[in-house]
Scaffold this motif. Sequence first.
Motif, short mmCIF file in Angstrom:
data_model
loop_
_atom_site.label_atom_id
_atom_site.label_comp_id
_atom_site.label_asym_id
_atom_site.label_seq_id
_atom_site.Cartn_x
_atom_site.Cartn_y
_atom_site.Cartn_z
N HIS A 30 34.39 41.37 30.95
CA HIS A 30 34.83 39.90 31.10
C HIS A 30 33.36 39.15 30.98
N ALA A 34 34.05 35.32 35.63
CA ALA A 34 35.24 35.66 35.36
C ALA A 34 35.51 37.18 36.11
N THR A 38 40.82 37.98 33.20
CA THR A 38 40.84 37.40 31.77
C THR A 38 41.63 38.01 30.76
N TRP A 39 41.74 39.51 30.94
CA TRP A 39 42.36 40.30 29.98
C TRP A 39 43.86 40.62 30.00
N ARG A 54 39.11 48.40 32.31
CA ARG A 54 38.56 47.15 32.64
C ARG A 54 37.86 47.27 33.89
N ASP A 56 35.79 44.72 37.08
CA ASP A 56 34.88 43.58 37.47
C ASP A 56 33.62 43.98 37.62
N HIS A 97 33.96 39.75 26.00
CA HIS A 97 34.36 38.55 25.82
C HIS A 97 33.05 37.48 26.54
N SER A 171 41.62 33.97 40.38
CA SER A 171 40.47 33.58 39.84
C SER A 171 39.47 32.68 40.55
N THR A 246 38.02 31.16 24.23
CA THR A 246 38.61 32.12 24.99
C THR A 246 39.94 32.65 24.19
#
Length: 268
Positions: A30, A34, A38-39, A54, A56, A97, A171, A246
């Motif tokens: 991300h 974020a 976001t995915w 994924r 964080d 991203h 978020s 995005t």
Amino acid sequence: MTIPHEPSRDGELLVREDGPQDAPALLLIHGTAASALTWDLMVPLLTDAHRVIRLDLLGCGSSGKPLDGDYTIHAQARRAGEVLDRLGVGHATIVGHSSGGIVATALTERRPDLVAALALINTGPGMAAYLAPESGAVQFDPARWPPTEEQIRLLASSGFGRGDFAMPQESIDQLRATPFPVFAATWQAPQVYLEEQTLPERLKGLGKPLLVIFGEDDRRWRPSSAADYLVVPEARVEMLPGSGHTPILEDPARTAELLLAFTSASPR
């Protein structure tokens, strides 16, 4: 599957996995301020063909936010590589991203053995492509931290085209729980890395297949700058009309279609 806290030498990292364990791995990274959330719209479109991982990044989302943490791009890339090592992933396509693409580039530089191919989604190639904030943009004051929900939503609005895309409440809560020094460090790190050398210059000698996806209505990075990546051998650039910064939220179906076509043609 969610691994609540993947141990790291620097702090705890939230890691999420979806899809078959024996499928080709995709690591999704991300952007600034974020998280892996976001995915969320993309993941179900990718898991038929991939093991989707994924995380964080440190200082973001539900991962640790130590005040003395190392939030440089190089450190974030090291941790991403360590996550893949702990999960037993020998090769993966790395997808980033926004500034997540900068971390993905640093990981490719650091661990080319891990990276089968690289996809960057609305990742500015260098600071010359950065678009200054519009008049009236939010400026966060450390003396008045944390920001209000309204301020965060206003900041997030430039991350989309002209459509109405609401930032998830989770978020917002995660960002408000971030200490200001941590937020500032994660915000500044991508600029420092880009000022050292542009991404196309870093990537052109690494020999990795590269897909660049850019929303044509990006309000944070000049969309025409996507062409800067064409100096990279095997680079492919795809522009998405109607999307802003995005497309993973604005046009997840088309973004996933481009990614799947790319990964099916890339070495594994």
